[in-house]
Design a protein around this motif. Structure first.
Motif, PDB file in Angstrom:
ATOM      1  N   ILE A   7       0.850  -1.198   0.000  1.00 47.25           N
ATOM      2  CA  ILE A   7       0.000   0.000   0.000  1.00 47.25           C
ATOM      3  C   ILE A   7       0.884   1.245   0.000  1.00 47.25           C
ATOM      4  O   ILE A   7       1.722   1.432   0.892  1.00 47.25           O
ATOM      5  CB  ILE A   7      -0.944  -0.018   1.222  1.00 47.25           C
ATOM      6  CG1 ILE A   7      -1.876  -1.234   1.109  1.00 47.25           C
ATOM      7  CG2 ILE A   7      -1.723   1.280   1.327  1.00 47.25           C
ATOM      8  CD1 ILE A   7      -2.890  -1.352   2.203  1.00 47.25           C
ATOM      9  N   PHE A   8       0.698   2.069  -1.003  1.00 45.76           N
ATOM     10  CA  PHE A   8       1.476   3.296  -1.154  1.00 45.76           C
ATOM     11  C   PHE A   8       0.897   4.365  -0.227  1.00 45.76           C
ATOM     12  O   PHE A   8      -0.310   4.597  -0.214  1.00 45.76           O
ATOM     13  CB  PHE A   8       1.384   3.768  -2.613  1.00 45.76           C
ATOM     14  CG  PHE A   8       2.339   4.861  -2.978  1.00 45.76           C
ATOM     15  CD1 PHE A   8       3.678   4.578  -3.226  1.00 45.76           C
ATOM     16  CD2 PHE A   8       1.898   6.175  -3.103  1.00 45.76           C
ATOM     17  CE1 PHE A   8       4.564   5.586  -3.587  1.00 45.76           C
ATOM     18  CE2 PHE A   8       2.783   7.190  -3.460  1.00 45.76           C
ATOM     19  CZ  PHE A   8       4.113   6.896  -3.704  1.00 45.76           C
ATOM     20  N   VAL A   9       1.785   5.010   0.544  1.00 44.71           N
ATOM     21  CA  VAL A   9       1.300   5.943   1.559  1.00 44.71           C
ATOM     22  C   VAL A   9       1.772   7.375   1.265  1.00 44.71           C
ATOM     23  O   VAL A   9       2.973   7.632   1.153  1.00 44.71           O
ATOM     24  CB  VAL A   9       1.780   5.529   2.975  1.00 44.71           C
ATOM     25  CG1 VAL A   9       1.320   6.553   4.012  1.00 44.71           C
ATOM     26  CG2 VAL A   9       1.275   4.135   3.343  1.00 44.71           C
ATOM     27  N   ILE A  10       0.803   8.264   1.138  1.00 40.05           N
ATOM     28  CA  ILE A  10       1.121   9.688   1.069  1.00 40.05           C
ATOM     29  C   ILE A  10       0.593  10.323   2.346  1.00 40.05           C
ATOM     30  O   ILE A  10      -0.607  10.265   2.619  1.00 40.05           O
ATOM     31  CB  ILE A  10       0.477  10.359  -0.164  1.00 40.05           C
ATOM     32  CG1 ILE A  10       1.006   9.709  -1.447  1.00 40.05           C
ATOM     33  CG2 ILE A  10       0.764  11.874  -0.160  1.00 40.05           C
ATOM     34  CD1 ILE A  10       0.411  10.282  -2.720  1.00 40.05           C
ATOM     35  N   ASP A  11       1.491  10.874   3.134  1.00 40.39           N
ATOM     36  CA  ASP A  11       1.057  11.600   4.330  1.00 40.39           C
ATOM     37  C   ASP A  11       0.613  12.986   3.862  1.00 40.39           C
ATOM     38  O   ASP A  11       1.442  13.842   3.541  1.00 40.39           O
ATOM     39  CB  ASP A  11       2.199  11.688   5.345  1.00 40.39           C
ATOM     40  CG  ASP A  11       1.702  12.181   6.699  1.00 40.39           C
ATOM     41  OD1 ASP A  11       0.652  12.869   6.725  1.00 40.39           O
ATOM     42  OD2 ASP A  11       2.361  11.899   7.720  1.00 40.39           O
ATOM     43  N   GLY A  12      -0.682  13.180   3.807  1.00 38.24           N
ATOM     44  CA  GLY A  12      -1.251  14.394   3.222  1.00 38.24           C
ATOM     45  C   GLY A  12      -1.093  15.641   4.072  1.00 38.24           C
ATOM     46  O   GLY A  12      -1.493  16.734   3.642  1.00 38.24           O
ATOM     47  N   HIS A  13      -0.518  15.473   5.256  1.00 33.79           N
ATOM     48  CA  HIS A  13      -0.428  16.636   6.151  1.00 33.79           C
ATOM     49  C   HIS A  13       0.699  16.398   7.156  1.00 33.79           C
ATOM     50  O   HIS A  13       0.547  15.615   8.093  1.00 33.79           O
ATOM     51  CB  HIS A  13      -1.773  16.806   6.876  1.00 33.79           C
ATOM     52  CG  HIS A  13      -1.873  18.045   7.705  1.00 33.79           C
ATOM     53  ND1 HIS A  13      -3.007  18.837   7.705  1.00 33.79           N
ATOM     54  CD2 HIS A  13      -1.010  18.637   8.558  1.00 33.79           C
ATOM     55  CE1 HIS A  13      -2.827  19.860   8.533  1.00 33.79           C
ATOM     56  NE2 HIS A  13      -1.621  19.755   9.076  1.00 33.79           N
ATOM     57  N   MET A  14       1.850  17.034   6.911  1.00 33.45           N
ATOM     58  CA  MET A  14       2.964  16.884   7.848  1.00 33.45           C
ATOM     59  C   MET A  14       3.746  18.203   7.931  1.00 33.45           C
ATOM     60  O   MET A  14       3.580  19.089   7.111  1.00 33.45           O
ATOM     61  CB  MET A  14       3.883  15.720   7.472  1.00 33.45           C
ATOM     62  CG  MET A  14       4.218  15.499   6.009  1.00 33.45           C
ATOM     63  SD  MET A  14       5.393  16.659   5.254  1.00 33.45           S
ATOM     64  CE  MET A  14       6.832  16.487   6.300  1.00 33.45           C
ATOM     65  N   HIS A  15       4.564  18.268   8.984  1.00 34.21           N
ATOM     66  CA  HIS A  15       5.296  19.513   9.266  1.00 34.21           C
ATOM     67  C   HIS A  15       6.749  19.250   9.662  1.00 34.21           C
ATOM     68  O   HIS A  15       7.064  18.209  10.229  1.00 34.21           O
ATOM     69  CB  HIS A  15       4.649  20.269  10.434  1.00 34.21           C
ATOM     70  CG  HIS A  15       3.214  20.620  10.244  1.00 34.21           C
ATOM     71  ND1 HIS A  15       2.789  21.649   9.442  1.00 34.21           N
ATOM     72  CD2 HIS A  15       2.087  20.069  10.752  1.00 34.21           C
ATOM     73  CE1 HIS A  15       1.471  21.720   9.476  1.00 34.21           C
ATOM     74  NE2 HIS A  15       1.014  20.768  10.259  1.00 34.21           N
ATOM     75  N   PHE A  16       7.571  20.245   9.385  1.00 38.18           N
ATOM     76  CA  PHE A  16       8.935  20.276   9.927  1.00 38.18           C
ATOM     77  C   PHE A  16       9.062  21.649  10.577  1.00 38.18           C
ATOM     78  O   PHE A  16       9.427  22.617   9.932  1.00 38.18           O
ATOM     79  CB  PHE A  16       9.945  20.086   8.783  1.00 38.18           C
ATOM     80  CG  PHE A  16      11.377  19.939   9.251  1.00 38.18           C
ATOM     81  CD1 PHE A  16      11.684  19.265  10.419  1.00 38.18           C
ATOM     82  CD2 PHE A  16      12.413  20.482   8.496  1.00 38.18           C
ATOM     83  CE1 PHE A  16      13.006  19.125  10.849  1.00 38.18           C
ATOM     84  CE2 PHE A  16      13.733  20.348   8.918  1.00 38.18           C
ATOM     85  CZ  PHE A  16      14.025  19.668  10.088  1.00 38.18           C
ATOM     86  N   TRP A  17       8.659  21.724  11.832  1.00 38.06           N
ATOM     87  CA  TRP A  17       8.516  23.046  12.438  1.00 38.06           C
ATOM     88  C   TRP A  17       9.673  23.452  13.336  1.00 38.06           C
ATOM     89  O   TRP A  17      10.437  22.611  13.799  1.00 38.06           O
ATOM     90  CB  TRP A  17       7.195  23.139  13.204  1.00 38.06           C
ATOM     91  CG  TRP A  17       7.036  22.280  14.433  1.00 38.06           C
ATOM     92  CD1 TRP A  17       7.832  22.245  15.543  1.00 38.06           C
ATOM     93  CD2 TRP A  17       5.968  21.348  14.681  1.00 38.06           C
ATOM     94  NE1 TRP A  17       7.341  21.352  16.458  1.00 38.06           N
ATOM     95  CE2 TRP A  17       6.203  20.789  15.968  1.00 38.06           C
ATOM     96  CE3 TRP A  17       4.830  20.942  13.972  1.00 38.06           C
ATOM     97  CZ2 TRP A  17       5.341  19.841  16.536  1.00 38.06           C
ATOM     98  CZ3 TRP A  17       3.984  19.996  14.542  1.00 38.06           C
ATOM     99  CH2 TRP A  17       4.249  19.460  15.802  1.00 38.06           C
ATOM    100  N   ASP A  18       9.765  24.740  13.574  1.00 40.84           N
ATOM    101  CA  ASP A  18      10.702  25.282  14.562  1.00 40.84           C
ATOM    102  C   ASP A  18       9.895  26.009  15.631  1.00 40.84           C
ATOM    103  O   ASP A  18       9.531  27.162  15.467  1.00 40.84           O
ATOM    104  CB  ASP A  18      11.705  26.238  13.897  1.00 40.84           C
ATOM    105  CG  ASP A  18      12.668  26.831  14.925  1.00 40.84           C
ATOM    106  OD1 ASP A  18      12.598  26.451  16.122  1.00 40.84           O
ATOM    107  OD2 ASP A  18      13.487  27.695  14.530  1.00 40.84           O
TER     108      ASP A  18
END
Ligand SMILES: [Zn+2]
Length: 343
Positions: free
Chosen positions: A9-20
């Motif tokens: 199953i191919f997974v696209i994380d539709g909502h992610m962050h790399f925050w400071d």
């Protein structure tokens, strides 16, 4: 990618962050208040093994993100839901400029979202054009409750917002992620109210409105809107995190979405680093609707539906050919690390 019953199953994380969210980046007391509120969401809904110390949560490094998403979290690609919050964070919280660093390094792994704010006015239109020229912007993330000076928010139906949406059309940006629903201190819940999506989606049928968090707690409002406007999508970030601590609540949410929107307009999102995709995806794969809910709504969360939600729906929106993309991903540095991990 996660393997289930011999299927990949191919997974696209539709909502992610790399925050400071580090104290050095707090502009004022709201930066700190924001992080404490975010941490509360994280602590309350994560399984105990996945709870981070507060300082790590404020600022995590690139290696942590790569590991949590791609090496251990089953994610093949992530959509950067850039957030700005420059009133609370000196350099912004996770702007497209900040996110671009990782996008450049792993171009096949990320989809970069930019933004607009109608309160930038006429002169912002040129800046918006420049952003699209200078960065590989494929979608937008809109944040209607964002503060700007005296203003505590805006609406998609503001005349100036329409000017920006028209420009999106002209520039070929079709996917508009818009945060609707859950509030974060000190923003106003009503400024995240989902109602304005209705009119904007009707007026711009050629744009896709991915409503992040499905308007929660106003799920009914969202569903009644999305039923009518076929270009409205449900982003599961936050909603799906309830799968651990309140599975029945999650069951009701997903049953409503399947009942009103069907399986083709729902997108998985972990909202990393609020939550780690690994446990969410494992629980989602194992999850079954309680029999009484299944019966009442007349829907089922089959493996085929889960596959759509986890990746196929997002791939369709962004024009990703999954088979071809898989091959590209195998060859990139993360793909090579994954191969070494298996060997
Ligand atoms: Zn988010």
């Amino acid at each position: 990618m996660i393997r289930v019953d011999g299927q990949e199953i191919f997974v696209i994380d539709g909502h992610m962050h790399f925050w400071d969210g580090s104290p050095e980046n707090w502009r004022n007391k709201y930066g700190e208040g924001w992080m404490l509120c975010f941490y509360d969401y994280h602590k309350s809904l994560s399984p105990a093994d996945y709870v981070w110390p507060f300082d790590k949560y404020c600022k995590y490094d690139e290696e942590t993100l790569i590991r949590d998403l791609f090496l251990e979290g089953y994610v093949d690609m992530g959509i950067f839901n850039s957030t700005y919050l420059t009133e609370f964070f000196k350099n912004g919280f996770n702007t497209h400029v900040q996110n671009y660093v990782l996008k450049q390094k792993y171009p096949e792994r990320f989809i970069l979202c930019g933004t607009f704010d109608p309160r930038w006015g006429e002169k912002g239109l040129d800046e918006f054009r420049r952003m699209v020229e200078e960065y590989p912007i494929q979608g937008l993330k809109l944040y209607t409750a964002e503060w700007r000076g005296e203003s505590r928010g805006w609406r998609l139906t503001d005349p100036m917002a329409y000017r920006y949406l028209e420009l999106c059309r002209e520039l070929g940006i079709r996917n508009i992620h818009v945060h609707k629903g859950p509030t974060i201190y000190p923003l106003n819940k009503d400024a995240f109210d989902v109602h304005d999506v209705d009119q904007a989606a009707s007026d711009f049928p050629d744009l896709n409105f991915i409503v992040e968090h499905c308007g929660l707690p106003r799920l009914d409002d969202f569903c009644w809107i999305a039923k009518q406007d076929k270009n409205v999508y449900a982003g599961l970030a936050v909603a799906i995190a309830f799968i651990h601590s309140r599975p029945r609540y999650f069951a009701e949410i997903i049953a409503n979405l399947l009942y009103w929107l069907g399986p083709d307009r729902i997108l998985f999102g972990s909202d990393y680093a609020l939550w780690s995709p690994r446990w969410i995806i494992e629980k989602f794969i194992a999850f079954e609707l309680p029999p009484d809910i299944k019966e009442e709504y007349g829907v089922d969360l089959t493996l085929e539906t889960k596959r759509k939600i986890l990746g196929e729906n997002a791939a369709r929106l962004y024009g990703i050919d999954i088979a071809a993309q898989r091959e590209k991903l195998q060859r990139d540095p993360i793909g090579q690390r994954l191969a070494a991990q298996v060997a």
